[in-house]
Enzyme design. Structure first.
Site, PDB file in Angstrom:
ATOM      1  CB  ALA A 306      12.116  14.333 -13.792  1.00 52.13           C
ATOM      2  CG  ASP A 308      15.402  12.285 -11.537  1.00 46.78           C
ATOM      3  OD1 ASP A 308      14.534  12.802 -11.464  1.00 46.78           O
ATOM      4  OD2 ASP A 308      15.190  10.733 -11.938  1.00 46.78           O
ATOM      5  CD  GLU A 311      14.827  19.204 -15.525  1.00 46.18           C
ATOM      6  OE1 GLU A 311      14.601  20.023 -16.472  1.00 46.18           O
ATOM      7  OE2 GLU A 311      14.160  18.384 -15.179  1.00 46.18           O
ATOM      8  CE1 TYR A 392      10.238   4.996 -11.774  1.00 43.08           C
ATOM      9  CE2 TYR A 392      12.368   3.708 -11.074  1.00 43.08           C
ATOM     10  CZ  TYR A 392      11.080   3.906 -11.602  1.00 43.08           C
ATOM     11  OH  TYR A 392      10.885   2.874 -12.508  1.00 43.08           O
TER      12      TYR A 392
END
Ligand code: NI
Length: 648
Positions: A306, A308, A311, A392
């Site tokens: 990912a 972060d 995206e 997260y």
């Protein structure tokens, strides 16, 4: 002006929008989308990915004096869900005009927060998904959590041109418990985000649900340790910083606090006052992108990574912070005002926390003959924000020290990503963190864009390594070693990795400004703990996040080169960003240099990281090296203590 610790909007003398770098206000965001809707006849199926200040060119920012007229302009990215097309626009707020409009073919804007909840609802309502749940003994989707992960790019023909998310699903046992304790293993849902319909469900087989609840919230704790006494931080006369709008001064530092939906916290125009003038150090510093590649090759887990920022827009996922919990002491908070998908504005109150911290001793010496001790206490200014990206948490902490050091620290916490595993099975690419619960090995790579301006814009970059001198006539006793400085003159020369065993660091200096000792003034980038990726060069993620392969990159300043992964990393096949910017191998000598530092945090999960991971830290520093003529903190006064002052 000293401001009180609790935020009081009345204390800021500069209204928002009175400096060229002030982020857009709520009114300006709404005005921007209204101008675009009216002038471009935008329909209801249009989403606003970005409405952000179009930062004016450097010259006009640096030449700005309070009261000068400001041409406010917004930069906008729009997604049309009807045909999947992406548009970039610029809107002049001063003129009420769309100043540019262009179609950007073949790209996907980042996944917007609105799409998160819409995607979850779509998946949960799908009859085939509900059937797959029933096969697993889950009769209702009510307690199912659906996390839309970016789909990446793996060359599948049926995915080309579609706007996708890969849904990963978990099951809560109650509405507020830790759902990540129960991954619904083997179930993978590909969602078309333009139509908000399920494109495909892959069922890789049923794995029994992990049995333990994995709760950490206070409501689930039966007992707390009882030996913690109060620890209060008080500053009876208030903090030592002053705030005026987004401008901050503290000790000899001056800087501006900014914020964008993609990058989160931005630090602008950092300078340090020396001999009566403010000497520039950094024009702009921010996270440029980050990626978390996972190391499990199975099922759909090979697609798990990912970006972060690029995206998901880590700024738009920023927490509203709480005094006494997130931040302790005399705190000043900045709000962040951002756009939602419909072009409306929303505010994250207390998005950025600013305070002072005692940081132990600044310097000390005891003269053993006289018994006289001189010691000074160190203090740092902390400017920070915390974002939640799915499971997260990332904290971004910028520290400014009295001695001219700037430090960036990332704090990683939250809930590690989990996968179900059959009873008795030992994971190869992960750690068993609870019965039947596998946490895959992974890495977090951050890239920080540091637009340097060490005593001005014309800077050069050197690499410094410490070299052991070969024994010989010049080194008869074999003890000799020295620091060797090598200029990095072009972009390709400046693609470097760390070498802690050679004491490697990188220095940005201004060849036209020398200190009292006759050497060019400089700042050095000191790496901390770091690592390289383990994915094979042939892996998709290595193409898409090429920035990971070097710790240092340097480019000549270009206003449109703002991200290590390029403007549209979502589903991008790869090669954009730093690898593309640096292809031309441009000169970086005695020019306006931008440093890009890649910071890797290696995460082999531990049982102690479950059910919630204690904070892990990583970062780097920028330290003056010959920037000052001598120790710049001799003038920090001795502290008072119960017997008098901390000296003599
Ligand atoms: Ni991690």
């Amino acid at each position: 002006m000293t401001i009180p610790a609790q935020k009081d909007p009345g204390t800021a003398t500069q209204p928002p929008g009175s400096h060229p770098l002030d982020p857009l206000t709520a009114d300006e965001i709404v005005q921007t989308s209204a101008i675009l809707k009216a002038h471009r006849q935008l329909g209801a199926r249009v989403r606003f990915e970005t409405i952000v200040l179009k930062e004016p060119d450097k010259k006009s920012v640096l030449g700005f004096r309070p009261g000068d007229p400001i041409d406010r302009e917004a930069f906008v990215v729009i997604l049309d869900n009807d045909d999947g097309a992406t548009y970039e626009a610029a809107v002049s707020l001063s003129q009420g005009q769309v100043t540019s409009w262009k179609h950007v073919p073949g790209v996907q804007p980042r996944i917007m927060f609105d799409e998160f909840s819409e995607c979850e609802a779509a998946v949960k309502a799908d009859p085939d998904f509900q059937n797959a749940l029933r096969k697993r003994g889950i009769d209702s989707p009510d307690l199912v959590m659906v996390d839309p992960w970016s789909a990446g790019h793996y060359g599948f023909a049926e995915e080309e041109g579609k706007r996708l998310a890969l849904a990963r699903c978990f099951l809560r046992s109650g509405p507020t418990d830790n759902g990540y304790a129960r991954p619904i293993e083997g179930l993978s849902v590909l969602v078309d985000l333009n139509s908000m319909k399920i494109m495909r469900i892959d069922d890789y087989g049923i794995v029994p649900m992990a049995p333990n609840p994995g709760n950490y919230a206070a409501e689930f704790m039966g007992h707390f340790r009882e030996d913690l006494k109060p620890l209060d931080i008080t500053q009876p006369e208030g903090p030592s910083f002053t705030v005026d709008g987004n401008s901050v001064t503290w000790q000899k530092w001056s800087l501006r606090v900014g914020f964008t939906p993609r990058e989160g916290l931005v630090i602008h125009t950092v300078g340090y006052e020396d001999q009566g003038r403010i000497r520039p150090i950094l024009y702009r510093a921010a996270l440029s992108d980050m990626v978390v590649p996972y190391g499990d090759p199975s099922k759909d887990h090979y697609r798990k990574n990912a970006f972060d920022a690029g995206e998901y827009g880590i700024g738009s996922l920023t927490n509203s912070l709480t005094l006494g919990c997130d931040c302790l002491g005399e705190i000043y908070y900045f709000d962040a005002t951002l756009n939602d998908g419909r072009g409306c504005a929303f505010t994250i109150p207390n998005a950025v926390c600013m305070h002072e911290e005692d940081y132990g001793i600044l310097w000390k010496h005891t003269d053993w003959r006289t018994g006289k001790a001189e010691v000074r206490r160190s203090r740092r200014l902390v400017v920070s924000s915390v974002a939640t990206v799915g499971n997260y948490e990332y904290g971004f902490f910028w520290y400014f020290y009295q001695d001219g050091t700037i430090q960036l620290e990332v704090k990683l916490t939250g809930i590690i990503n989990t996968a179900g595993i059959a009873e008795g099975e030992k994971p190869r690419h992960g750690t068993l963190v609870a019965p039947q619960l596998n946490a895959h090995v992974h890495q977090h790579f951050f890239n920080f864009r540091l637009d340097m301006s060490v005593d001005g814009e014309a800077n050069s970059v050197h690499e410094v390594n410490t070299v052991a001198e070969a024994p010989g006539p010049d080194n008869p006793h074999g003890n000799a070693f020295y620091a060797e400085s090598t200029p990095l003159k072009t972009e390709l020369e400046a693609q470097r990795i760390i070498d802690p065993l050679r004491g490697r660091y990188w220095k940005v200096s201004n060849p036209s400004v020398v200190n009292a000792l006759g050497t060019p003034v400089g700042y050095k980038l000191m790496p901390g703990e770091n690592i390289l990726p383990f994915a094979d060069p042939s892996a998709s993620i290595m193409q898409r996040a090429g920035f990971m392969t070097k710790h240092l990159w340097a480019t000549p300043y270009a206003p449109d080169e703002t991200s290590a992964t390029g403007p549209y990393p979502n589903q991008h096949p790869g090669g954009d960003g730093l690898p593309s910017y640096t292809k031309g191998n441009r000169n970086i000598e005695n020019t306006d240099v931008v440093l890009w530092y890649t910071l890797g945090y290696h995460h082999v999960p531990r049982p102690e990281d479950w059910p919630i991971a204690p904070v892990a830290y990583c970062g780097f520093s920028l330290k003056p090296v010959g920037f000052f003529d001598t120790n710049p903190v001799l003038d920090v006064p001795p502290s008072a203590h119960h017997n008098g002052a901390c000296h003599a």
